[in-house]
Design a protein around this motif. Sequence first.
Motif, PDB file in Angstrom:
ATOM      1  N   PRO A 100       0.808  -1.232   0.000  1.00 48.88           N
ATOM      2  CA  PRO A 100       0.000   0.000   0.000  1.00 48.88           C
ATOM      3  C   PRO A 100       0.837   1.276   0.000  1.00 48.88           C
ATOM      4  O   PRO A 100       0.308   2.350  -0.189  1.00 48.88           O
ATOM      5  N   GLY A 101       2.160   1.162   0.231  1.00 49.25           N
ATOM      6  CA  GLY A 101       3.018   2.338   0.283  1.00 49.25           C
ATOM      7  C   GLY A 101       3.918   2.416  -0.924  1.00 49.25           C
ATOM      8  O   GLY A 101       3.693   1.748  -1.945  1.00 49.25           O
ATOM      9  N   ASP A 102       4.978   3.215  -0.806  1.00 49.23           N
ATOM     10  CA  ASP A 102       5.920   3.363  -1.917  1.00 49.23           C
ATOM     11  C   ASP A 102       7.362   3.419  -1.419  1.00 49.23           C
ATOM     12  O   ASP A 102       8.227   4.022  -2.047  1.00 49.23           O
ATOM     13  N   GLU A 103       7.636   2.784  -0.293  1.00 49.78           N
ATOM     14  CA  GLU A 103       8.975   2.811   0.282  1.00 49.78           C
ATOM     15  C   GLU A 103       9.955   2.034  -0.576  1.00 49.78           C
ATOM     16  O   GLU A 103       9.639   0.958  -1.114  1.00 49.78           O
ATOM     17  N   VAL A 104      11.156   2.562  -0.728  1.00 50.04           N
ATOM     18  CA  VAL A 104      12.224   1.903  -1.467  1.00 50.04           C
ATOM     19  C   VAL A 104      13.422   1.744  -0.532  1.00 50.04           C
ATOM     20  O   VAL A 104      13.843   2.710   0.101  1.00 50.04           O
ATOM     21  N   VAL A 105      13.946   0.542  -0.429  1.00 48.64           N
ATOM     22  CA  VAL A 105      15.070   0.278   0.460  1.00 48.64           C
ATOM     23  C   VAL A 105      16.111  -0.553  -0.265  1.00 48.64           C
ATOM     24  O   VAL A 105      15.824  -1.246  -1.243  1.00 48.64           O
ATOM     25  N   THR A 106      17.339  -0.474   0.218  1.00 49.78           N
ATOM     26  CA  THR A 106      18.426  -1.292  -0.317  1.00 49.78           C
ATOM     27  C   THR A 106      19.120  -2.009   0.826  1.00 49.78           C
ATOM     28  O   THR A 106      19.108  -1.553   1.968  1.00 49.78           O
ATOM     29  N   PHE A 107      19.713  -3.134   0.521  1.00 49.41           N
ATOM     30  CA  PHE A 107      20.488  -3.849   1.533  1.00 49.41           C
ATOM     31  C   PHE A 107      21.485  -4.761   0.848  1.00 49.41           C
ATOM     32  O   PHE A 107      21.372  -5.085  -0.340  1.00 49.41           O
ATOM     33  N   THR A 108      22.466  -5.166   1.605  1.00 50.18           N
ATOM     34  CA  THR A 108      23.507  -6.076   1.129  1.00 50.18           C
ATOM     35  C   THR A 108      23.250  -7.459   1.695  1.00 50.18           C
ATOM     36  O   THR A 108      22.948  -7.608   2.887  1.00 50.18           O
ATOM     37  N   GLN A 109      23.354  -8.445   0.850  1.00 53.10           N
ATOM     38  CA  GLN A 109      23.132  -9.834   1.265  1.00 53.10           C
ATOM     39  C   GLN A 109      24.425 -10.619   1.086  1.00 53.10           C
ATOM     40  O   GLN A 109      25.017 -10.638   0.005  1.00 53.10           O
ATOM     41  N   ILE A 110      24.874 -11.248   2.166  1.00 52.94           N
ATOM     42  CA  ILE A 110      26.033 -12.132   2.128  1.00 52.94           C
ATOM     43  C   ILE A 110      25.543 -13.543   2.414  1.00 52.94           C
ATOM     44  O   ILE A 110      24.873 -13.776   3.426  1.00 52.94           O
ATOM     45  N   ALA A 111      25.832 -14.464   1.517  1.00 50.98           N
ATOM     46  CA  ALA A 111      25.287 -15.816   1.643  1.00 50.98           C
ATOM     47  C   ALA A 111      26.377 -16.854   1.430  1.00 50.98           C
ATOM     48  O   ALA A 111      27.349 -16.628   0.700  1.00 50.98           O
ATOM     49  N   ALA A 112      26.187 -18.005   2.075  1.00 47.55           N
ATOM     50  CA  ALA A 112      27.060 -19.159   1.876  1.00 47.55           C
ATOM     51  C   ALA A 112      26.191 -20.407   1.872  1.00 47.55           C
ATOM     52  O   ALA A 112      25.218 -20.495   2.623  1.00 47.55           O
ATOM     53  N   GLY A 113      26.528 -21.355   1.020  1.00 40.86           N
ATOM     54  CA  GLY A 113      25.705 -22.557   0.942  1.00 40.86           C
ATOM     55  C   GLY A 113      26.455 -23.703   0.314  1.00 40.86           C
ATOM     56  O   GLY A 113      27.626 -23.591  -0.083  1.00 40.86           O
ATOM     57  N   ILE A 114      25.746 -24.827   0.221  1.00 43.98           N
ATOM     58  CA  ILE A 114      26.311 -26.010  -0.415  1.00 43.98           C
ATOM     59  C   ILE A 114      25.179 -26.778  -1.085  1.00 43.98           C
ATOM     60  O   ILE A 114      24.092 -26.932  -0.519  1.00 43.98           O
ATOM     61  N   ASP A 115      25.430 -27.213  -2.300  1.00 41.00           N
ATOM     62  CA  ASP A 115      24.538 -28.120  -3.029  1.00 41.00           C
ATOM     63  C   ASP A 115      25.331 -29.394  -3.276  1.00 41.00           C
ATOM     64  O   ASP A 115      26.402 -29.363  -3.900  1.00 41.00           O
TER      65      ASP A 115
END
Length: 551
Positions: free
Chosen positions: A64-79
């Motif tokens: 319902p709003g118009d907020e814009v945000v940014t963020f940094t994502q650091i990820a680690a995983g295994i398949d």
Amino acid sequence: MRLNPLITHMTKGTHAFTAAVSLSALACAAPVFAQAQDDEEPRTSRVVQPYIEVNQILSAELTPGDEVVTFTQIAAGIDSNIQGRNSALAVSVRYERNIGYGDDAVDTDTVSGIARGSLAIVPRAVTLEAGALASRTRIDGGGGATSNPLVAADNTSQLYSVYAGPSIATRAGAMDVTAQALVGYNRLEAETGQIDQDGGAVEVFDDSITYRGTARIATRPGDALPIGVGVTAGAFQEDISNLDQRVRDLNVRGEVVVPLSDSLAVVGGIGYEDVEVSSRDALRDADGNPVVDDNGRFVTDKSQPRQIAFEVDGLIWDAGVQWRPSSRTSLTATVGKRYDSTTYYGNFSYAPDRRSALSINVYDGLTGFGGALTNSLAGVGTDFTVARNALTGDFGGLVNGADGAANIGVLGSIRGTAFRNRGGQIAYSREIGRMTASVAAGYDRRKFIAAENTILSVLDGQVDESYYVQAGLGSPIGQSGSFQAAAYSNWFSSDAVNSDVNAYGASAAYNRTIAGRLTGRAAVAVDYFDSEFAADDFAAATALLGLRYDF
């Protein structure tokens, strides 16, 4: 509604740590599983792919709003996927640290993924199997109707499930002897223990321990007799922490298999079952009001005797057909009487070639939220790949296995009350050239069971229903690129007032090798959430640019 750029908020507690360790332990066990089967013969396949990612993400609230945000994502995983003669392991687990910007930013950690493994202690006789699941769900609207990754943090929770146990399969003369014992633990890290609704508060699932055991002795048609005969005994119990609920099912059944042709047989059985669902009431204060703890959950009054919510014992029976015209096609369809009512269940699988597979499953059981989750996880094979959200990496439950696609962990309502569970699922996967596509759709119905004269009695007889569709698509592009896309649609309705939920979303990503094992990533996603529980609909668009390094 404030836009949360993060997939969800995960409580940083000991239970979250334990579940994360369980997933990671199975992932790290890859060399052990491989070594076990190497002792028997050269391994048939082994893929272990750990990775790290750094992504920059922008999220724009559309309504319902118009907020814009940014963020940094650091990820680690295994398949990882390892398949051997006497062992198998399939793992896809991912840890994310999300770092927001601004005064109102929220930093979160999340774990998502699935792991299934089996190890032959005695080849072709005794096998140890284990599984673990980490996922996310909404808790508003009376149930976890969706795993929508872009919602407010206080409306989402982290979900964990883990189980393990041995199984036996051997021959004793003309008889097949099989047995299995499994123990599971399930937990929902909810920030609130109750959701207020008209007619009373709904208790949100906390945690449960499940126990399941079966034993079967049977002869095959033509071995000792022209027909096959056998005896099966089973036991299931789930201990639910919410008001000390307990679901217990004990049964024994004689069975017969009458072959009509080489591919078709009539099957039937008759036996006895003893089923009981019970709980305790909430502790009351001097004014008769229920007491809640610091987390908003009802405090159990353990000074009072256990109260019966459902109880039945007596004759059970079933009759059906088994059809297996080839190794690529099989059908089992059964009708009978259990839980003092008519029951239907069965499954169908069809794989016309190595590039496509279709499966249909119809189920009926008596359980709690944790028991349904454990049963779903235990039904997954040990050879699969995971379809994740192309932008966030979130695992929504869709996997592609050797037997086709499947949806794991049908969440439905997250109420902490026992229920009769009926439903069905259809899944299809196909390789089209170098492209792999999969889709799963299903229906889940839960009729809740609660004792009279308890705080949960308002839920007795209420019905929650879920319909869901998930799809995934992936394909290499050229020599150094790849494309992935995913979409989901969930519809949830409940007898409770203001509890209907609809959720839709789609994402797409493009990956391209930059140098060596370094890959550049770009992705976009759109998600929409419509809930009667909330005053406004919620929609968001998200874009990502990042780098991934595969070790």
